[in-house]
Design a protein around this motif. Sequence first.
Motif: not given
Length: 414
Positions: A178, A168, A115, A171-172, A205, A20, A175-176, A118
Motif C-alpha cells: 500500500i 478498501y 488489488f 478488496n482487502y 503488508v 493496481h 492486498l500486498e 494500492w
Amino acid sequence: MNSIDEIVKQEHFCSVPFIHLYYFTDGNVYPCPALAGNKKYLVGSSFDKPEKLWNSDVLKTMRLKMLRNEKIGECHKECFGALNSCKKYLGDESIDCAKKNIPTVKLDGSSDLNFGVWNIIESNRCNLKCTYCNSQYSSSWLYDEKTVFGYNSFKENSFKNSDLIKVYDDNYDDLEEIWFAGGEPAIQDSTYYFLNKIIADKKQVRIRFITNLMFSSYKGNNLYDLLSKFDDCIIFGSWDLDGERGEYIRTNSDTQTIEQNIKEINKRGIKFILQSVMSCFNLFYYPEYHKRLFEKELVRADNVRYYNLNYPEIFRYSILKQEVKDNIKYKIEDYKKWLLSTTKDFDTYANKESPIITLGKIIDTMYTGKWGHWNYDETKNDALREEMYARLTKLDMHRYGKNVFRNLFSDIFI
C-alpha cells in the motif's frame, strides 16, 4: 508464447495494469500516477464498482499490448523513457505480484480482480502550497490559485473518505503493498483507518509512505509509532532544500520541524529515503544540501530518490541559462565523486540504478531537455524563463508583498 518470466522482462511491460488502480483527486480512476488526469486513459469514476474498473476497456487494452510487448504511446512518452518511471517507482515486489495475475488474463484482456498494490489518494488535502504545485494536489493552493491566476486546477471531488474505506474493505484480502500519497497522507483520515486495521488484523503488508515530513501525529495517532510496527516500511521524505530556499520552494514548510521528524523516523529504525523534486530551483544547490544532511546523520549518502519535475515546463532545470548549467555540471561531477567516496555498495531501491548513473542522466537531460521521449526545442528556453519570472513575480507579490525568488536564487536566475 513467452513464459511469464520472459514477459515481465520485456521492454514495454509494466506491472501496473495487472495489480493496481489509481484513485485520483479529481474523483476519477486511472491506471497509474503517470497517466492521472489524462482522459484518454480514464478507467472510470471513483464511484464505479472495482470489478467494472478492473476490466475497463482501457486496462484490458493495456494488458494485451504489454503482454505482446507493444509500445503504448502515452506510457512511452510519460514514463518508459523518463528518468522516473512507474517501473522504477514500484519495487521488484510489484513484478512478483503481477506474475500471479498474468495467467488469469483472458483473450479480451480481462482478468481476475487482484488489488495487489494500492495507491491511496483520499483527497488533495495538504498543508503546503509548494511553488511548483497547484490545487489539484494541494488544497492550500486553492485561494492563491484563484486569486492570483483566476482559476482552480481542482474540481470538487465528492468521493468521501467513507467511500474509499468501503472500496478498501471490500478488496482487502489481496492486498500486498500500500502506497500513501496525496495531498499529504499524514493528515488524511483514511491513512490511520488503514494502518490501524492492518495492524489489528496482523496482516503482512508492505508500506510505502510519501510525506512532506511536517507531521508526526494526527488525531491522537503517532504516525511513526504506527509505521514502525511494519516489518517492511519505507518513508519517502518529500524535501527539496533546507533553509530559506527550501521553505520558499515548499511554502509553509519548516526546516527544524522536518529535521526533528527525520530524527524520529531514524530513531525507530524505519527505512528513510529522501525524495527530492529536482527542478530549476534546487539542482544548483542540491549537492551541498545532501552533504549537510549526511553530516548531520539525517540521511545516508545513497538513499536519495531524485524525482525530476516534468510539469509545469517552466520549472524544469533544462530551461536554465547555459552558464548556470555549466556550473551545475561541475557541482554534480564533484558530488558524484563524494558519493563514491562514501560507499561503493549503493542501495538502488530509490531509483533502481546507482545514483551515479542517475546523476549522469540528469546532466544529460539538463543540456538536451529530453524528458523521456518528449520533443524539445531549446529555442523556447528564453520564453519559458520569462514566463517563469512573470509567474513567480505575481505569486511573490501576493504571498510576500515583494519579489523574493530573485534574491533567494540569484545564483541561477541571472
